[in-house]
Design a protein around this motif. Structure first.
Motif, short mmCIF file in Angstrom:
data_model
loop_
_atom_site.label_atom_id
_atom_site.label_comp_id
_atom_site.label_asym_id
_atom_site.label_seq_id
_atom_site.Cartn_x
_atom_site.Cartn_y
_atom_site.Cartn_z
N PRO A 1 -26.74 -39.54 -33.71
CA PRO A 1 -27.56 -38.89 -32.96
C PRO A 1 -27.98 -37.47 -33.13
CG PRO A 1 -25.62 -38.85 -31.51
CD PRO A 1 -25.51 -39.16 -32.40
N ALA B 1 -31.16 -36.23 -33.62
CA ALA B 1 -32.60 -35.81 -32.66
C ALA B 1 -31.42 -35.58 -31.48
CB ALA B 1 -33.02 -36.29 -32.77
N GLU B 2 -30.81 -36.30 -30.80
CA GLU B 2 -30.16 -35.63 -29.93
C GLU B 2 -29.78 -34.16 -29.50
OE1 GLU B 2 -26.77 -36.70 -26.77
OE2 GLU B 2 -28.23 -38.30 -27.37
N HIS B 3 -28.56 -34.04 -31.02
CA HIS B 3 -28.43 -32.76 -31.05
C HIS B 3 -28.71 -31.80 -31.31
CE1 HIS B 3 -24.20 -34.84 -32.85
NE2 HIS B 3 -24.59 -35.57 -30.98
N GLN C 1 -31.96 -31.16 -30.16
CA GLN C 1 -32.52 -30.60 -28.83
C GLN C 1 -31.50 -30.06 -28.01
OE1 GLN C 1 -35.29 -30.65 -27.54
NE2 GLN C 1 -35.04 -30.35 -25.91
N GLN C 2 -30.12 -29.81 -28.29
CA GLN C 2 -28.53 -29.57 -28.08
C GLN C 2 -28.84 -28.25 -28.32
OE1 GLN C 2 -26.60 -33.39 -26.89
NE2 GLN C 2 -25.50 -31.54 -26.05
N LYS D 1 -30.82 -25.98 -29.71
CA LYS D 1 -32.14 -25.47 -29.62
C LYS D 1 -32.51 -24.43 -29.21
CE LYS D 1 -34.44 -26.59 -24.91
NZ LYS D 1 -35.21 -27.48 -23.87
N GLN E 1 -33.20 -30.95 -37.43
CA GLN E 1 -32.71 -32.13 -37.32
C GLN E 1 -31.45 -32.27 -38.82
OE1 GLN E 1 -34.17 -35.61 -36.08
NE2 GLN E 1 -33.15 -37.10 -37.39
N HIS F 1 -19.52 -34.26 -29.61
CA HIS F 1 -21.00 -34.47 -28.56
C HIS F 1 -20.76 -32.28 -28.77
CE1 HIS F 1 -20.88 -38.09 -26.72
NE2 HIS F 1 -19.83 -38.36 -26.80
N LYS G 1 -23.92 -32.92 -21.75
CA LYS G 1 -24.57 -33.16 -22.45
C LYS G 1 -25.77 -31.67 -22.06
CE LYS G 1 -25.99 -37.19 -23.45
NZ LYS G 1 -24.59 -37.99 -24.79
#
Length: 234
Positions: A73, A75-77, A79-80, A82, A95, A123, A206
């Motif tokens: 994931p 894109a999610e990483h 974002q986290q 950022k 990314q 995570h 998250k």
């Protein structure tokens, strides 16, 4: 993180990206974490309790470019991460950089424990940057990973004298007694996990992570970890 500032160390020392992983498993009294006791002759973190991990290198970027993180994931990483240097080159590059860090985390865990984690098991958890004045500086990205019953990490690194599972409560009791040494990021990331409670709560939280830039005067493991060093926004 190194353990103390070096006299005359240059502020121009390059900051290397690194990854470190808190491997977690269920236990009767909550959870346990997999730790390593670094050998006393190492030129970095000598004699310290650490988690499996190491520097990001060229093969990690190659793994991203070749699509070897299938199902990750990213894109999610990104974002986290950022509020970290992952976004220093803009959102389009973020990314890819998140992928590099994830690839490094997987590779280092495999090299040091023989365990190849699924990308989705890792995570984002914290980011700590070594302050100026140290002989080595790292921009370290911490992950948490909940292991399945069939996943059993081993001690197979020459950089540590022993690797083992331990209760966080027992580990901090050993620290209080002066039996072990832990760097501040090692302490804070585990304290934050303990505050979450269970592995399920840790993995599902998250957090949006902010980089921690500690004061060099706080670098010794014997100094109390301050609440302002909490690394994420709930």
């Amino acid at each position: 993180m190194t353990t103390s500032p070096a006299q005359g160390a240059s502020a121009d020392i390059p900051i290397r990206k690194a990854a470190s992983v808190l491997l977690l498993r269920e236990a009767a009294d909550g959870f346990e974490v997999f730790i390593q006791h670094r050998v006393s002759t190492m030129d970095f973190a000598a004699g310290m309790v650490v988690y499996p991990g190491g520097r990001v290198d060229a093969q990690d970027g190659q793994a991203v470019s070749e699509g070897k993180l299938d199902g990750a994931p990213l894109a999610e990483h990104a974002q986290q991460w950022k509020h970290t240097s992952v976004h220093a080159e803009g959102p389009e590059q973020a990314q890819y950089l998140a992928g590099e860090i994830l690839a490094a985390a997987r590779r280092e865990v495999f090299e040091e424990t023989g365990l190849l984690l699924d990308p989705g098991q890792l995570h984002p958890w914290a980011n700590w940057v070594t302050p100026a004045g140290f002989p080595r500086r790292f921009d370290t990205y911490f992950f948490v990973a909940a292991l399945r019953a069939d996943q059993d990490p081993r001690h197979q690194t020459t950089e540590a004298v022993v690797s083992k599972w331990v209760s966080p409560v027992a580990l901090f009791a050993s620290l209080e007694r002066g039996e072990v040494k832990m760097m501040r990021p090692t302490q804070r990331t585990l304290l934050d996990a303990m505050e979450r409670g269970s592995i399920e709560q840790i993995i599902s939280s998250k957090p949006v992570i902010s980089s921690v830039h500690p004061d060099p005067k706080d670098s010794q493991s014997g100094n109390a970890v301050r609440s302002t060093e909490q690394h994420f926004n709930s």
